[in-house]
Motif scaffolding. Sequence first.
Motif, PDB file in Angstrom:
ATOM      1  N   ALA A 320      65.597 -70.312  36.000  1.00 29.23           N
ATOM      2  CA  ALA A 320      65.161 -69.484  34.877  1.00 29.23           C
ATOM      3  C   ALA A 320      65.897 -68.156  34.860  1.00 29.23           C
ATOM      4  N   GLY A 321      66.605 -67.846  35.967  1.00 31.75           N
ATOM      5  CA  GLY A 321      67.300 -66.574  36.070  1.00 31.75           C
ATOM      6  C   GLY A 321      68.769 -66.758  36.387  1.00 31.75           C
ATOM      7  N   THR A 322      69.408 -65.662  36.725  1.00 29.44           N
ATOM      8  CA  THR A 322      70.853 -65.675  36.972  1.00 29.44           C
ATOM      9  C   THR A 322      71.198 -65.324  38.415  1.00 29.44           C
ATOM     10  N   GLY A 323      70.180 -65.273  39.289  1.00 30.41           N
ATOM     11  CA  GLY A 323      70.422 -64.899  40.675  1.00 30.41           C
ATOM     12  C   GLY A 323      71.050 -66.012  41.491  1.00 30.41           C
ATOM     13  N   ARG A 324      71.303 -65.704  42.772  1.00 32.02           N
ATOM     14  CA  ARG A 324      71.893 -66.674  43.689  1.00 32.02           C
ATOM     15  C   ARG A 324      70.836 -67.152  44.674  1.00 32.02           C
ATOM     16  N   ARG A 334      58.997 -68.631  48.711  1.00 31.88           N
ATOM     17  CA  ARG A 334      57.700 -68.918  48.080  1.00 31.88           C
ATOM     18  C   ARG A 334      56.603 -69.112  49.131  1.00 31.88           C
ATOM     19  N   VAL A 335      56.937 -69.729  50.243  1.00 31.55           N
ATOM     20  CA  VAL A 335      55.960 -69.875  51.321  1.00 31.55           C
ATOM     21  C   VAL A 335      55.572 -68.498  51.863  1.00 31.55           C
ATOM     22  N   ALA A 336      56.545 -67.628  52.047  1.00 27.61           N
ATOM     23  CA  ALA A 336      56.259 -66.278  52.546  1.00 27.61           C
ATOM     24  C   ALA A 336      55.320 -65.519  51.622  1.00 27.61           C
ATOM     25  N   ILE A 337      55.515 -65.663  50.327  1.00 30.15           N
ATOM     26  CA  ILE A 337      54.652 -64.983  49.350  1.00 30.15           C
ATOM     27  C   ILE A 337      53.238 -65.541  49.394  1.00 30.15           C
ATOM     28  N   ARG A 338      53.123 -66.863  49.451  1.00 32.20           N
ATOM     29  CA  ARG A 338      51.810 -67.489  49.455  1.00 32.20           C
ATOM     30  C   ARG A 338      51.033 -67.199  50.748  1.00 32.20           C
ATOM     31  N   ALA A 339      51.759 -67.066  51.853  1.00 32.06           N
ATOM     32  CA  ALA A 339      51.103 -66.940  53.162  1.00 32.06           C
ATOM     33  C   ALA A 339      50.893 -65.496  53.590  1.00 32.06           C
ATOM     34  N   ALA A 384      60.333 -59.740  41.462  1.00 27.64           N
ATOM     35  CA  ALA A 384      61.395 -59.648  40.463  1.00 27.64           C
ATOM     36  C   ALA A 384      62.596 -60.494  40.880  1.00 27.64           C
ATOM     37  N   LEU A 385      62.915 -60.457  42.165  1.00 26.56           N
ATOM     38  CA  LEU A 385      64.030 -61.260  42.658  1.00 26.56           C
ATOM     39  C   LEU A 385      63.745 -62.747  42.514  1.00 26.56           C
ATOM     40  N   LEU A 386      62.526 -63.171  42.829  1.00 27.15           N
ATOM     41  CA  LEU A 386      62.162 -64.578  42.707  1.00 27.15           C
ATOM     42  C   LEU A 386      62.202 -65.026  41.255  1.00 27.15           C
ATOM     43  N   ALA A 387      61.719 -64.178  40.354  1.00 29.55           N
ATOM     44  CA  ALA A 387      61.729 -64.520  38.926  1.00 29.55           C
ATOM     45  C   ALA A 387      63.150 -64.728  38.420  1.00 29.55           C
ATOM     46  N   ASN A 388      64.109 -64.081  39.074  1.00 32.08           N
ATOM     47  CA  ASN A 388      65.508 -64.213  38.688  1.00 32.08           C
ATOM     48  C   ASN A 388      66.226 -65.274  39.531  1.00 32.08           C
ATOM     49  N   ASN A 389      65.458 -66.083  40.276  1.00 35.95           N
ATOM     50  CA  ASN A 389      66.028 -67.091  41.183  1.00 35.95           C
ATOM     51  C   ASN A 389      67.032 -66.461  42.139  1.00 35.95           C
ATOM     52  N   ASP A 390      66.719 -65.256  42.595  1.00 35.33           N
ATOM     53  CA  ASP A 390      67.618 -64.533  43.495  1.00 35.33           C
ATOM     54  C   ASP A 390      67.050 -64.517  44.909  1.00 35.33           C
ATOM     55  N   SER A 391      66.743 -65.704  45.425  1.00 33.62           N
ATOM     56  CA  SER A 391      66.164 -65.802  46.759  1.00 33.62           C
ATOM     57  C   SER A 391      67.141 -65.358  47.839  1.00 33.62           C
ATOM     58  N   TYR A 392      68.423 -65.508  47.592  1.00 36.40           N
ATOM     59  CA  TYR A 392      69.424 -65.084  48.582  1.00 36.40           C
ATOM     60  C   TYR A 392      69.331 -63.572  48.817  1.00 36.40           C
ATOM     61  N   ALA A 393      69.264 -62.799  47.735  1.00 40.41           N
ATOM     62  CA  ALA A 393      69.179 -61.341  47.860  1.00 40.41           C
ATOM     63  C   ALA A 393      67.883 -60.937  48.564  1.00 40.41           C
ATOM     64  N   ALA A 394      66.784 -61.628  48.236  1.00 40.77           N
ATOM     65  CA  ALA A 394      65.496 -61.290  48.838  1.00 40.77           C
ATOM     66  C   ALA A 394      65.516 -61.556  50.342  1.00 40.77           C
ATOM     67  N   LEU A 395      65.951 -62.740  50.732  1.00 41.56           N
ATOM     68  CA  LEU A 395      65.963 -63.081  52.157  1.00 41.56           C
ATOM     69  C   LEU A 395      66.999 -62.270  52.914  1.00 41.56           C
ATOM     70  N   SER A 396      68.099 -61.945  52.267  1.00 43.94           N
ATOM     71  CA  SER A 396      69.098 -61.098  52.900  1.00 43.94           C
ATOM     72  C   SER A 396      68.518 -59.723  53.203  1.00 43.94           C
ATOM     73  N   ALA A 397      67.738 -59.192  52.265  1.00 45.22           N
ATOM     74  CA  ALA A 397      67.112 -57.880  52.463  1.00 45.22           C
ATOM     75  C   ALA A 397      66.137 -57.913  53.636  1.00 45.22           C
ATOM     76  N   GLY A 398      65.489 -59.045  53.840  1.00 46.24           N
ATOM     77  CA  GLY A 398      64.528 -59.166  54.931  1.00 46.24           C
ATOM     78  C   GLY A 398      65.131 -59.635  56.237  1.00 46.24           C
ATOM     79  N   GLY A 399      66.432 -59.911  56.238  1.00 50.07           N
ATOM     80  CA  GLY A 399      67.077 -60.431  57.443  1.00 50.07           C
ATOM     81  C   GLY A 399      66.636 -61.840  57.769  1.00 50.07           C
ATOM     82  N   ASP A 400      66.312 -62.624  56.736  1.00 49.63           N
ATOM     83  CA  ASP A 400      65.692 -63.934  56.954  1.00 49.63           C
ATOM     84  C   ASP A 400      66.523 -65.113  56.451  1.00 49.63           C
TER      85      ASP A 400
END
Length: 421
Positions: A320-324, A334-339, A384-400
Amino acid sequence: MTQTDDLRIKARLLFDAAVSAADPAHAVRRGFAQSPLPPQNSNGRTFLVAIGKAAPAMLREAMDALPDAHAALAVTHHENDATLTGADLMRAGHPVPDEAGARAAQRVMELLSEATEYDRIVALISGGGSALLPAPPPGVSLTDKARLNDLLLSAGLDIVQMNLVRQQVSQLKGGGFVRLAAPAPVYAYLLSDVIGDDLRAIASGPTVSPIGTAAQAIETLKAAEIWDATPDAIRKHLETHKDQTQPPLPDATNTLVGSNKLSLEAMQEEARHLGMNARIVSDALTGDVNDAADQVLAELIARPEPTALLFGGETTVKLAGTGRGGRNQELALRVAIRAQDIDARWVFLSGGTDGRDGPTDAAGGVVDAGTLPRIKAAGQDVNALLANNDSYAALSAGGDLLMTKATGTNVADVQALLIAP
């Protein structure tokens, strides 16, 4: 070392065990033992053709077993930096086909056309082979195929649905390899990246009958609401062939030599070796990544006795988004958010056994209860990152991010949920 750090280390060890169990050389060795090749015709030659992410390693093992082969060719993805001696090695684009893949497909077709009824073709097939060998039919361009592939990947279709369509727009897929090799017999050894191990879906089934028809491919594209966006040349090709019947496929011998389930069993054994109770929850974690995250969360909430809960499969993401990102990274996030409100020490890993998740350099993600706070501390908005399908940026920020090099194999994805006792 904290308890969470210990769980993260163990999660990575389980992932490494899954990859090791899918070692292509071991798989080929098993296959030759389970389904031996018949004696070579005295007037014949042996052609070795390996296709997929595990192609170099599979071919190397086959060459050791068949040192007198007349020709040996491997086609793998650009990220596989393996080398081969005494064989041709070609690299191509994945997951989007490229010109290098078109040249590789042409070389494969030329090689098959040389074979006679006295020869034999040994095909070594692994995941990724579908994108690596784009051989569009007359009237369809490589650009058309690349656009179709983009549409299929973004529509949230599973691998069987995607390959049903791909087979109908290729000269090699859906048994095309066997047709081009005739009259030479084909002996194929397949390393499965498909849940359920449907041979027709592995690398789009070059050595087996097609999954469906041109008419069903049209129905699939329409149901996914991407028919109108499909290139005109492909729509014309499918419409032209929707009422045609293919002649029977020449005989071929197909042997399954490795799978996701075998890797899950290796993870379970490794977990027990590390002193953990372990259980395989599912070897069919498929469908939408959002639903898969719910399944994982349900296991965490249940707090079962095992401290290592294992899953295998291949989920899908509807973009739905333009992220990586990739399906494994998005599942982990998504598991991290739910848990985030679960009162327990846990770690969840989701990774592709090929070492690459989507169009990124990550294999997947490894998350825990500290993931969201780390992302926030880095100044990022996880929702916001998840809504943009930018899971790479999110996990990179968390070192995950789960970072590995290309593994040289592929048996789909594996997941491990580790819970502190």
